[in-house]
Structures are given as structure tokens and as C-alpha cells.
Write a protein that holds these residues in place. Sequence first.
Motif, PDB file in Angstrom:
ATOM      1  N   ARG A  12       0.835  -1.208   0.000  1.00 43.61           N
ATOM      2  CA  ARG A  12       0.000   0.000   0.000  1.00 43.61           C
ATOM      3  C   ARG A  12       0.867   1.254   0.000  1.00 43.61           C
ATOM      4  NH1 ARG A  12      -2.913  -3.069   3.998  1.00 43.61           N
ATOM      5  NH2 ARG A  12      -4.837  -3.918   3.101  1.00 43.61           N
ATOM      6  N   ASN A  13       1.970   1.222   0.722  1.00 41.91           N
ATOM      7  CA  ASN A  13       2.875   2.364   0.742  1.00 41.91           C
ATOM      8  C   ASN A  13       3.376   2.686  -0.655  1.00 41.91           C
ATOM      9  OD1 ASN A  13       2.695   2.750   3.492  1.00 41.91           O
ATOM     10  ND2 ASN A  13       4.538   1.564   3.969  1.00 41.91           N
ATOM     11  N   LEU A  14       3.705   1.644  -1.420  1.00 40.76           N
ATOM     12  CA  LEU A  14       4.209   1.872  -2.771  1.00 40.76           C
ATOM     13  C   LEU A  14       3.121   2.458  -3.654  1.00 40.76           C
ATOM     14  CD1 LEU A  14       6.439   1.606  -4.879  1.00 40.76           C
ATOM     15  CD2 LEU A  14       5.514  -0.621  -5.447  1.00 40.76           C
ATOM     16  N   PHE A  15       1.941   1.848  -3.641  1.00 37.76           N
ATOM     17  CA  PHE A  15       0.873   2.306  -4.516  1.00 37.76           C
ATOM     18  C   PHE A  15       0.413   3.720  -4.157  1.00 37.76           C
ATOM     19  CE2 PHE A  15      -0.212  -2.360  -5.233  1.00 37.76           C
ATOM     20  CZ  PHE A  15       0.483  -2.379  -6.429  1.00 37.76           C
ATOM     21  N   ASN A  16       0.460   4.067  -2.887  1.00 34.58           N
ATOM     22  CA  ASN A  16       0.026   5.395  -2.474  1.00 34.58           C
ATOM     23  C   ASN A  16       1.119   6.441  -2.625  1.00 34.58           C
ATOM     24  OD1 ASN A  16      -2.484   4.407  -1.754  1.00 34.58           O
ATOM     25  ND2 ASN A  16      -1.876   3.975   0.366  1.00 34.58           N
ATOM     26  N   ASN A  64       1.802  -2.868 -13.364  1.00 34.02           N
ATOM     27  CA  ASN A  64       2.779  -3.715 -14.062  1.00 34.02           C
ATOM     28  C   ASN A  64       3.516  -4.621 -13.075  1.00 34.02           C
ATOM     29  OD1 ASN A  64       4.343  -4.715 -16.244  1.00 34.02           O
ATOM     30  ND2 ASN A  64       5.960  -3.225 -15.818  1.00 34.02           N
ATOM     31  N   CYS A  65       2.789  -5.207 -12.155  1.00 35.14           N
ATOM     32  CA  CYS A  65       3.411  -6.111 -11.180  1.00 35.14           C
ATOM     33  C   CYS A  65       3.557  -7.497 -11.794  1.00 35.14           C
ATOM     34  CB  CYS A  65       2.563  -6.202  -9.917  1.00 35.14           C
ATOM     35  SG  CYS A  65       2.457  -4.654  -8.984  1.00 35.14           S
ATOM     36  N   HIS A  66       4.663  -8.146 -11.521  1.00 32.80           N
ATOM     37  CA  HIS A  66       4.874  -9.509 -11.993  1.00 32.80           C
ATOM     38  C   HIS A  66       5.958 -10.176 -11.162  1.00 32.80           C
ATOM     39  CE1 HIS A  66       7.253  -6.706 -14.541  1.00 32.80           C
ATOM     40  NE2 HIS A  66       8.218  -7.595 -14.399  1.00 32.80           N
ATOM     41  N   ALA A  67       6.058 -11.478 -11.309  1.00 30.49           N
ATOM     42  CA  ALA A  67       7.022 -12.244 -10.524  1.00 30.49           C
ATOM     43  C   ALA A  67       7.512 -13.430 -11.342  1.00 30.49           C
ATOM     44  CB  ALA A  67       6.387 -12.723  -9.217  1.00 30.49           C
ATOM     45  N   CYS A  99      11.742 -15.467 -16.557  1.00 24.96           N
ATOM     46  CA  CYS A  99      10.341 -15.718 -16.871  1.00 24.96           C
ATOM     47  C   CYS A  99       9.490 -14.811 -15.988  1.00 24.96           C
ATOM     48  CB  CYS A  99       9.986 -17.187 -16.650  1.00 24.96           C
ATOM     49  SG  CYS A  99      10.452 -17.839 -15.021  1.00 24.96           S
ATOM     50  N   ARG A 100       8.274 -14.508 -16.440  1.00 24.19           N
ATOM     51  CA  ARG A 100       7.425 -13.610 -15.661  1.00 24.19           C
ATOM     52  C   ARG A 100       5.972 -14.048 -15.692  1.00 24.19           C
ATOM     53  NH1 ARG A 100       6.735  -7.645 -17.980  1.00 24.19           N
ATOM     54  NH2 ARG A 100       4.691  -7.798 -16.959  1.00 24.19           N
ATOM     55  N   HIS A 101       5.324 -13.862 -14.555  1.00 22.41           N
ATOM     56  CA  HIS A 101       3.884 -14.124 -14.427  1.00 22.41           C
ATOM     57  C   HIS A 101       3.260 -12.824 -13.940  1.00 22.41           C
ATOM     58  CE1 HIS A 101       0.267 -16.587 -13.636  1.00 22.41           C
ATOM     59  NE2 HIS A 101       0.055 -15.699 -12.659  1.00 22.41           N
ATOM     60  N   ASN A 102       2.300 -12.287 -14.692  1.00 18.66           N
ATOM     61  CA  ASN A 102       1.697 -11.010 -14.353  1.00 18.66           C
ATOM     62  C   ASN A 102       0.790 -11.125 -13.131  1.00 18.66           C
ATOM     63  OD1 ASN A 102       2.944  -9.752 -16.539  1.00 18.66           O
ATOM     64  ND2 ASN A 102       1.263 -10.267 -17.925  1.00 18.66           N
ATOM     65  N   LEU A 103       0.804 -10.083 -12.307  1.00 20.38           N
ATOM     66  CA  LEU A 103       0.000 -10.017 -11.096  1.00 20.38           C
ATOM     67  C   LEU A 103      -0.803  -8.720 -11.109  1.00 20.38           C
ATOM     68  CD1 LEU A 103       2.873 -10.961  -8.637  1.00 20.38           C
ATOM     69  CD2 LEU A 103       1.079 -12.516  -9.410  1.00 20.38           C
ATOM     70  N   SER A 104      -2.067  -8.802 -10.833  1.00 20.87           N
ATOM     71  CA  SER A 104      -2.900  -7.607 -10.819  1.00 20.87           C
ATOM     72  C   SER A 104      -2.641  -6.784  -9.564  1.00 20.87           C
ATOM     73  CB  SER A 104      -4.386  -7.981 -10.878  1.00 20.87           C
ATOM     74  OG  SER A 104      -4.778  -8.621  -9.673  1.00 20.87           O
ATOM     75  N   ASP A 105      -2.926  -5.486  -9.630  1.00 19.71           N
ATOM     76  CA  ASP A 105      -2.780  -4.636  -8.452  1.00 19.71           C
ATOM     77  C   ASP A 105      -3.696  -5.121  -7.334  1.00 19.71           C
ATOM     78  OD1 ASP A 105      -1.136  -3.231 -10.091  1.00 19.71           O
ATOM     79  OD2 ASP A 105      -2.302  -1.372 -10.090  1.00 19.71           O
ATOM     80  N   GLU A 106      -4.884  -5.592  -7.704  1.00 16.03           N
ATOM     81  CA  GLU A 106      -5.832  -6.077  -6.710  1.00 16.03           C
ATOM     82  C   GLU A 106      -5.266  -7.273  -5.952  1.00 16.03           C
ATOM     83  OE1 GLU A 106      -7.730  -3.577  -9.557  1.00 16.03           O
ATOM     84  OE2 GLU A 106      -6.581  -5.435  -9.878  1.00 16.03           O
ATOM     85  N   LEU A 107      -4.630  -8.193  -6.683  1.00 15.76           N
ATOM     86  CA  LEU A 107      -4.033  -9.357  -6.029  1.00 15.76           C
ATOM     87  C   LEU A 107      -2.885  -8.937  -5.126  1.00 15.76           C
ATOM     88  CD1 LEU A 107      -3.827 -12.398  -5.627  1.00 15.76           C
ATOM     89  CD2 LEU A 107      -2.365 -12.508  -7.662  1.00 15.76           C
ATOM     90  N   ALA A 157      -3.928 -13.297  -0.516  1.00 13.44           N
ATOM     91  CA  ALA A 157      -3.796 -14.462  -1.397  1.00 13.44           C
ATOM     92  C   ALA A 157      -2.564 -14.362  -2.289  1.00 13.44           C
ATOM     93  CB  ALA A 157      -5.051 -14.617  -2.261  1.00 13.44           C
ATOM     94  N   VAL A 158      -1.946 -13.184  -2.362  1.00 13.89           N
ATOM     95  CA  VAL A 158      -0.777 -13.017  -3.227  1.00 13.89           C
ATOM     96  C   VAL A 158       0.366 -13.928  -2.781  1.00 13.89           C
ATOM     97  CG1 VAL A 158       0.303 -11.120  -1.934  1.00 13.89           C
ATOM     98  CG2 VAL A 158       0.677 -11.310  -4.396  1.00 13.89           C
TER      99      VAL A 158
END
Length: 204
Positions: free
Chosen positions: A12-16, A95-98, A171-179, A184-185
Motif C-alpha cells: 500500500r505504501n508503494l501504490f500510495n 505492471n506487477c509480476h514475478a 520468466c514472468r507471471h503477471n499479477l494484478s494490483d488487486e491481487l 492471497a498473493v
Amino acid sequence: MTKAENHLENARNLFNQTEPPLFTGIAMTLHDYADRFDPFVAQAKIKPKQSYTKFFQEPRERVGREFYRADVDVFATAGHPSENFGYYLHIEPGNCHAGAALFQPSKEALTRLRNRLVDDLDGLNDILADTEFKTVFPDGLVTRKELGTVPDGFKSSDPAAPYLKMVGLGCRHNLSDELMLNEAVIDKLIEVFRAGRQLIGHFD
């Protein structure tokens, strides 16, 4: 505060963009769960200063007026993030991914990577053809920097040429901001890292 709650607060700190997130805390959270995806990472001692990319923008490199970057990579690795393949979580709004990667290799690590590509391309192709790997990482191998031609010392006709042009890969797997803002992330990251483990095993 639980580990998951701590992670959520950092996200949350990052997004805000209200204050610099505690990226060491996120790295420690990933490390605490490492026994569920890689025992070598779990056994390794975490090194806080190597656990995430620099978040502050240097004046000469600053993009826009923000003091902080808009993105950061947090690492979970048994080695050094510029020397060894490891697991990463890229945090950037929208643009979050892991996944598993060595995206910014040192000169020596890049040489080892290229030699490994040439020496055992079949082994790499077996990983890319694996059902679980393809399901989690549908884009296969990706890079953040690509050369226009193969590097000196290699032939353009080499079957590994497309990968030799990559200055670091993974390799990358996209992650939504909501997740990212949901507990559950953690379970999703464990799933992603488990699928990426064979890529790390191939190169390290």
C-alpha cells in the motif's frame, strides 16, 4: 501484525507513494516462505542490502520530479541478484509480476549465462516445453534488454542466438494490483516460484 499483513502494508505504501516502502520487510516475508518453494533459499541467510533494487532516484537519473522510482524488484535468492538466478517480485502499479530470472547480470555472470545457453540448449528447451512452466509462464523467456545482434564470439546461426541477444533473461507471471493488495498473493507467489525453480536449477 502478521507476515501477510506486513506485506500488504508495504504494498500500500508503494501504490500510495506516501512514504518509502519497507522493501526489506517484503524480502524477509518471501524468505520466510521459501521452504515452500526452494530449500536452498530457505537455508541461505538473507542479506537486506541485496534484497531489492535501489528505490531512490539519483538526481542525474531521475525520471520526472518524483524522489522515488515508480518500480522496484524484491529478491529471494540463495546468491547475489547480479551473479545468480533467483526469484523476484516486481512491484509497479499496473505492471506487477514475478518469476525467476537474472535480469541485470554482472559481466562475469553474463558470460556464464551465454556459455550455458550454448552448452545445453536442449535442457533449456525441455524446461520451456514443460506443461507447468508453459502454464505459469506463457511468454516463455523474457528480457529487459536485447541486443540487435549476437554478441562477439558467437555465431548468428547458433540455435541459441535469440537468447544470446538477451542481456539477462528470465520468466514472468503477471499479477494484478488487486491481487498485490490481497493476502492471497503469497500463495500465488509460491505457485509462481515453484514453477520457476527448474529455470534456476538449469543455470545455477
